[in-house]
Design a protein around this motif. Structure first.
Motif, PDB file in Angstrom:
ATOM      1  N   UNK A   1       1.998  40.973   4.013  1.00 14.62           N
ATOM      2  CA  UNK A   1       0.911  41.349   4.909  1.00 14.62           C
ATOM      3  C   UNK A   1      -0.205  40.326   5.071  1.00 14.62           C
ATOM      4  N   UNK A   2      -0.168  39.256   4.294  1.00 15.01           N
ATOM      5  CA  UNK A   2      -1.122  38.168   4.483  1.00 15.01           C
ATOM      6  C   UNK A   2      -0.325  36.880   4.593  1.00 15.01           C
ATOM      7  N   UNK A   3      -0.493  36.212   5.730  1.00 14.63           N
ATOM      8  CA  UNK A   3       0.243  34.980   6.015  1.00 14.63           C
ATOM      9  C   UNK A   3      -0.720  33.795   6.093  1.00 14.63           C
ATOM     10  N   UNK A   4      -0.154  32.624   5.952  1.00 16.53           N
ATOM     11  CA  UNK A   4      -0.934  31.393   5.953  1.00 16.53           C
ATOM     12  C   UNK A   4      -1.793  31.243   7.220  1.00 16.53           C
ATOM     13  N   UNK A   5      -1.279  31.708   8.348  1.00 15.83           N
ATOM     14  CA  UNK A   5      -2.007  31.553   9.617  1.00 15.83           C
ATOM     15  C   UNK A   5      -3.112  32.602   9.834  1.00 15.83           C
ATOM     16  N   UNK A   6      -3.244  33.564   8.934  1.00 12.12           N
ATOM     17  CA  UNK A   6      -4.236  34.621   9.108  1.00 12.12           C
ATOM     18  C   UNK A   6      -5.668  34.124   8.915  1.00 12.12           C
ATOM     19  N   UNK A   7      -6.550  34.723   9.726  1.00 10.81           N
ATOM     20  CA  UNK A   7      -7.989  34.498   9.638  1.00 10.81           C
ATOM     21  C   UNK A   7      -8.576  35.862   9.278  1.00 10.81           C
TER      22      UNK A   7
END
Length: 190
Positions: free
Chosen positions: A114-120
């Motif tokens: 649910x949390x990816x590298x591209x998330x802000x």
């Protein structure tokens, strides 16, 4: 935020010199009209930031985060769990957190799905005291190599060191009501 300050003044209960009980409108019984105003205010304060997800800790942050998410085009809300569950993924980001209110250590966990590298990510929480919950969430976001856009706090106790700890991590903090002190059963706002 005046509506929040008024609610704190009229319904908050001061316990000693460090605890403010707001369970009648924020974290046990919830005033939805007030939460909508809180969501709008966070949207205003973070309007220039691109945000893809909101992250919080169970349990009292979830309702607030969900309302806030509506004002950011219904982006997903992810919450860190305090307890292990048989249904929880084994692949998780985790951090140790000490709860000021409960005087207890927790290991908070969020599935890596649910949390990816591209998330802000905008972190939302009800209270800021010593900053432990927010710092734990920042640690989880950084484990995912995602970006922490900021931390949104409903009520900050400025007489504790939470803000300094978060800002030391290079993260912007926006608090809607900042309390200078709790003394003589009264809330003194900054």
């Amino acid at each position: 935020m005046e509506a929040l300050k008024n609610k704190i003044t009229n319904q908050g209960i001061v316990i000693g010199s460090e605890i403010l009980k707001v369970d009648s409108f924020l974290n046990h019984q919830i005033d939805i009209k007030l939460l909508n105003e809180i969501g709008q205010e966070f949207k205003k304060r973070y309007s220039s930031s691109e945000i893809t997800k909101i992250l919080t800790v169970e349990a009292s942050g979830i309702g607030i985060a969900c309302i806030v998410a509506q004002y950011f085009n219904n982006i997903p809300v992810v919450f860190a769990k305090k307890n292990e569950a048989t249904t929880m993924d084994t692949s998780v980001y985790e951090a140790d957190v000490f709860s000021f209110t409960k005087n207890k250590n927790y290991k908070i966990r969020t599935s890596k799905k649910y949390i990816k590298k591209e998330d802000k990510i905008l972190i939302i929480d009800d209270f800021l005291a010593n900053g432990n919950a927010a710092l734990g969430l920042i640690k989880i976001v950084r484990q995912a190599e995602a970006n922490v856009v900021g931390v949104g706090i409903v009520i900050e106790k400025a007489f504790q060191n939470g803000r300094k700890c978060i800002e030391k991590e290079g993260v912007k903090v926006e608090s809607l009501a900042i309390i200078k002190s709790l003394q003589d059963n009264k809330v003194v706002f900054k």
